[in-house]
Scaffold this motif. Sequence first.
Motif, PDB file in Angstrom:
ATOM      1  N   PRO A 416       0.833  -1.215   0.000  1.00 44.44           N
ATOM      2  CA  PRO A 416       0.000   0.000   0.000  1.00 44.44           C
ATOM      3  C   PRO A 416       0.857   1.249   0.000  1.00 44.44           C
ATOM      4  O   PRO A 416       1.881   1.328   0.708  1.00 44.44           O
ATOM      5  CB  PRO A 416      -0.806  -0.129   1.298  1.00 44.44           C
ATOM      6  N   ILE A 418      -0.421   4.286   0.694  1.00 47.76           N
ATOM      7  CA  ILE A 418      -1.186   5.324   1.394  1.00 47.76           C
ATOM      8  C   ILE A 418      -1.466   4.838   2.806  1.00 47.76           C
ATOM      9  O   ILE A 418      -1.519   3.625   3.070  1.00 47.76           O
ATOM     10  CB  ILE A 418      -2.491   5.628   0.633  1.00 47.76           C
ATOM     11  N   ASP A 419      -1.606   5.766   3.731  1.00 45.42           N
ATOM     12  CA  ASP A 419      -1.793   5.431   5.141  1.00 45.42           C
ATOM     13  C   ASP A 419      -3.173   4.818   5.384  1.00 45.42           C
ATOM     14  O   ASP A 419      -4.114   5.038   4.605  1.00 45.42           O
ATOM     15  CB  ASP A 419      -1.644   6.681   6.006  1.00 45.42           C
ATOM     16  N   PRO A 420      -3.319   4.085   6.497  1.00 41.41           N
ATOM     17  CA  PRO A 420      -4.632   3.541   6.854  1.00 41.41           C
ATOM     18  C   PRO A 420      -5.651   4.650   7.081  1.00 41.41           C
ATOM     19  O   PRO A 420      -5.294   5.788   7.403  1.00 41.41           O
ATOM     20  CB  PRO A 420      -4.346   2.759   8.150  1.00 41.41           C
ATOM     21  N   PRO A 421      -6.934   4.333   6.934  1.00 44.26           N
ATOM     22  CA  PRO A 421      -7.990   5.358   7.064  1.00 44.26           C
ATOM     23  C   PRO A 421      -8.302   5.660   8.515  1.00 44.26           C
ATOM     24  O   PRO A 421      -7.970   4.890   9.428  1.00 44.26           O
ATOM     25  CB  PRO A 421      -9.181   4.690   6.384  1.00 44.26           C
ATOM     26  N   ASN A 459      -8.064  11.067   1.779  1.00 40.89           N
ATOM     27  CA  ASN A 459      -7.020  10.076   2.058  1.00 40.89           C
ATOM     28  C   ASN A 459      -7.561   8.863   2.810  1.00 40.89           C
ATOM     29  O   ASN A 459      -7.096   7.736   2.610  1.00 40.89           O
ATOM     30  CB  ASN A 459      -5.872  10.718   2.840  1.00 40.89           C
ATOM     31  N   SER A 460      -8.540   9.081   3.667  1.00 38.79           N
ATOM     32  CA  SER A 460      -9.136   7.949   4.371  1.00 38.79           C
ATOM     33  C   SER A 460      -9.940   7.072   3.416  1.00 38.79           C
ATOM     34  O   SER A 460      -9.956   5.839   3.539  1.00 38.79           O
ATOM     35  CB  SER A 460     -10.028   8.437   5.514  1.00 38.79           C
ATOM     36  N   GLY A 463      -7.458   5.173   1.679  1.00 33.58           N
ATOM     37  CA  GLY A 463      -6.828   4.241   2.601  1.00 33.58           C
ATOM     38  C   GLY A 463      -7.641   2.989   2.840  1.00 33.58           C
ATOM     39  O   GLY A 463      -7.088   1.893   2.971  1.00 33.58           O
ATOM     40  N   HIS A 467      -6.347  -0.804   3.035  1.00 35.10           N
ATOM     41  CA  HIS A 467      -6.242  -1.203   4.446  1.00 35.10           C
ATOM     42  C   HIS A 467      -7.648  -1.552   4.938  1.00 35.10           C
ATOM     43  O   HIS A 467      -8.269  -0.801   5.685  1.00 35.10           O
ATOM     44  CB  HIS A 467      -5.665  -0.076   5.304  1.00 35.10           C
TER      45      HIS A 467
END
Length: 592
Positions: A416, A418-421, A459-460, A463, A467
Amino acid sequence: MEHQPLSQIELTPEDNVKSASVALAKGQLPRAVFHLSFALSVDPQNPNWLNLLQQIIATSNDPIALVPLKQDISFALLAVRAYILSYCGYYNEGFYWLSQVLQILAEPIYLPWIADWLSLPESTNSLTRETRTQLLQTLLTKFPGDRIENESDREHLDRIVFALSQLRQVDPEDDFLAFSHIALLRKLGYLEEALELAQNNYETLPCWKTAVSLALVYRTRGEVDPAIDAYQDALKYNPNDLTIFLDMADLFCDAGRFKEGIYCYQKILDREPEHPGAKPYWLYYQFFQQQDIVWKDNLQTYIEEHPDNETAIQLFNHLEILLSPYLGYLPEPTDATIDILYACEENPEKGYLESLKLTFLESPSSRLVLQLYIQEKFALESIPIEIEEIQHPDPRLPHTSVNYLLWRYEGVDPYPNIDPPREEIADAIASLAMQPYSLNSWCQIARQMAISWGQEHLNSLLGVMVHPPQHPPEMAIWTWLHRLQVAAALAIAYLDTGWENSLRKQVLFDLARGPMDWTTEAAIIALMQIALEDEAAAIDILSLFRELLENVPSSGHCPYLYGLIYCSLYLPFIDDEFRQKLEQEKDFLASQ
């Protein structure tokens, strides 16, 4: 009565008011009423115009004669005649003629007059039961369904309902008055009061009408079994009433109790084998009960034999949507990895999945599913994976430079990007992914979510695609991830409005052009929906879909090709050449 639309009257309402004022000044009272009637048909509540009408009435020695009844009288003039009659104290006649007007109008524009007149004790006391029944029948006809949404109508009907409660004290024996009072309370959403009155009515005077009234209140409250009990009571008084069986059938089927609903439809068909309301629904719900496509074919045959049955045509069109991929259902991922996991589920006795050998590189989402699966089933972090060939063009790379990239690769291993949501966003998308799928219903929920969140939660939403929260026990991991990705993409589609410089265009185009993945298909579905809603966007989206079709890897499985073909075919403005190419691709996939 002349039904000519008011749009054909050349004068504006203001022009008509001026003409009415001039005619009044000249003593030409019938002409003044003529012009003023058309203005009032546009705005019946205008206080200045009503005041002018009252001046005309006061000036005339015989106001009622100002609007003689003629064969070709317009509805606007007839409504003013009703107003004059009521203003002069002839309320019964006024209500009678205004009811006649309301019956022919698409919208109940004179509802404020009815509310005003019914608020006067001398008006309600002068109504005969016959005129009152006609008025109430007209109102119920104008407001079908279980709820009245228009706020202006609700305001006037609130006043009418209060007047009806007063009338019932004067004439408690009028059962249609009671029925209408309860029906309007129900349609206005006053369900506790409606239920109490309906129960009292049935206890006081048990009969067909009071039992049906009680059943309708229970139905609106969503209480299926009490509603059915009340309908059964109504049948005791009129066993041959097929409308009750029709209501019961609809109620059962709306609640997903197809077997009981079909039984009620069959009771109707036993008496009227070609009943135009029951037969189409009987065929329609047979499909849901048996999940056999033959019932769709049977409904089509029925339409060929009954081409004027609009109900059958609507039901068939709805089945077409329900049975259409991406509109009515979400096809499952078909990667080779997922086929292997299916086999593991079907044959758990084979033990561990110790390694995996794939001919071609598959989507990063299928790799994520594999990782989550072996962690859950075998408590393993990873297994050896061998890839024999990398396709061309390289499915790890975006088709072009993108700003939003969900996956990065290290060799053949995806991670991934991108960060987790945020937890609340993941929970909301998960709740949508749990809903029965239909594109229309998911879009309605996704739109509400996106509007309440705003662009700061983009972004969430991205994410949650890579994720995923824990899958529900009743749903396979691959099904869960796929549904989450589509739900998130639909929310992104409504993060803003407009098109050319919109955030949604940039994000969804980037996802569609990104590494070959399930998220590509999710973006395609969301873009297809935007194209169906926005003709300007459809041109760009169609161009993108052409681009994607041209860049499908020449070998191996492409996880978004099936979705790309179907979603492209749903788009408006497809030229014949592109449609033919899509149909050929669809036929080729079907033959594999």
